[in-house]
Scaffold this active site. Sequence first.
Site, PDB file in Angstrom:
ATOM      1  N   LEU A   1      30.836  43.558  49.888  1.00  0.00           N
ATOM      2  CA  LEU A   1      30.111  42.754  48.901  1.00  0.00           C
ATOM      3  C   LEU A   1      30.016  41.320  49.391  1.00  0.00           C
ATOM      4  CD1 LEU A   1      28.782  42.766  46.083  1.00  0.00           C
ATOM      5  CD2 LEU A   1      31.019  42.180  45.126  1.00  0.00           C
ATOM      6  N   ASN A   2      28.823  40.756  49.306  1.00  0.00           N
ATOM      7  CA  ASN A   2      28.587  39.373  49.713  1.00  0.00           C
ATOM      8  C   ASN A   2      28.759  38.468  48.494  1.00  0.00           C
ATOM      9  OD1 ASN A   2      27.734  36.928  50.683  1.00  0.00           O
ATOM     10  ND2 ASN A   2      25.696  37.633  51.314  1.00  0.00           N
TER      11      ASN A   2
ATOM     12  N   LYS B   1      28.738  35.358  48.406  1.00  0.00           N
ATOM     13  CA  LYS B   1      27.952  34.124  48.483  1.00  0.00           C
ATOM     14  C   LYS B   1      26.560  34.309  47.874  1.00  0.00           C
ATOM     15  CE  LYS B   1      30.358  32.393  52.569  1.00  0.00           C
ATOM     16  NZ  LYS B   1      30.246  31.963  53.992  1.00  0.00           N
TER      17      LYS B   1
ATOM     18  N   ASP C   1      53.646  35.580  55.812  1.00  0.00           N
ATOM     19  CA  ASP C   1      52.666  36.487  55.214  1.00  0.00           C
ATOM     20  C   ASP C   1      53.340  37.529  54.329  1.00  0.00           C
ATOM     21  OD1 ASP C   1      50.044  35.720  56.034  1.00  0.00           O
ATOM     22  OD2 ASP C   1      50.540  36.320  58.072  1.00  0.00           O
TER      23      ASP C   1
ATOM     24  N   ASN D   1      43.732  36.109  48.533  1.00  0.00           N
ATOM     25  CA  ASN D   1      44.498  35.111  49.273  1.00  0.00           C
ATOM     26  C   ASN D   1      43.576  34.237  50.109  1.00  0.00           C
ATOM     27  OD1 ASN D   1      44.302  37.596  50.939  1.00  0.00           O
ATOM     28  ND2 ASN D   1      45.478  36.468  52.455  1.00  0.00           N
TER      29      ASN D   1
END
Length: 395
Positions: free
Chosen positions: A69-70, A72, A166, A93
Amino acid sequence: MDRQALDGVDVVTLGQIYNGPYCAMLLSYLGADVTKIEPPDGEPLRARVDEGEPPEFVMLNSNKEGITLNLKSERGKELFKKLVSDADVLVENYSVETMERLGLDYDTLKADNPELIYAHGSGFGEDGPYRKYPAMDLTIQAIGGVMDVTGFPDGPPVKAGIAVGDFMGGIHLMAGIVTALYQREITGEGQYVEVSMHDAVYPTLMSPLGAYHNDDDAPPRTGNRHSGLAQSPYNVYEASDGYVAIFGVTNDHWHALLEVIGREDLVGDERYDTNVKRSNRLDEVDEMVEGWTSERERDDIIEILMDAGVPCGPVKELDEVAEDPHLKERGMINEIDHPSYGDISVPGLPIRLGDSDLPDIEPSPEKGRDNVEVYGGRLGLSESEIEKLREDGVI
């Protein structure tokens, strides 16, 4: 798999690299339904190989659905909001303020879903002077003091061989999510959960911090000796074919070790009769122990010391750990056949709940594998609408 603690919990994750993906993997292993969202060209971890699936991605993304999924694009944002509108948990994150710039921050999303648990893993947290510092595990170890206390006194700072920031951050983020889910059962409301890798690493400095408070001149790097130089024996000693780790917590351990190495004459010697006194004679203690270990093979040393009740362990090489029979029996090493990568061992669940089954491990998703199922089955889009999303670069 009959029952798991998080059955019915719906998680959407934007987790990338190690931190977020490990958090979401733990949730999936505990029974949550996890949907991983990547950009159309894949999350950054995929860039570690030119083709196929990088092993780290395969090992960290088991038991997840995978879609692209984009975020932007305006259409991408609309679809994301729909996916999250009935989710229980969102995990991400990204760097601080990324989601705000996208218009997908917690305040925006909770307007449609007030029960949402929004979990953000970051390098340095939402506030404080370091909040916008770029954060990778290396920089966390550098700023967090891990490198300063790792290595030998006469050498430079060294990073830990593991991605301590991490994974410590990911574990704490999972704990925060589970805690928030419990609180939601009481209040009926979701909340924002934030965990900083830098914060999570700080408590691991307990031993060197103890030395610092006891002696401002305490050496920062102690090699394989106790980080606070407050325990003896405590070191890695050379064998004829490898190395062994040996330490003694009590005087009984010390006396048993003396008997094994043929130095019973030192039992009761006031120079060594307390841990504090032995810690003041580190070189002497280490020399007598290694004088014994250096003439023997690693596994023979371990057998002798175990029989005598002396705490010890072989220093195993990575190839030995990868085939460790104990980890296999515990379900921590799971061999799977990944459709793209092939045969690979992936980690299991370290958390054991007496009322839950261990998870069956399913391969990590290939990029966009579940686009049709999620966008069609969950959001009700038609085949033509999904194809249009592909053509427009939205998925």
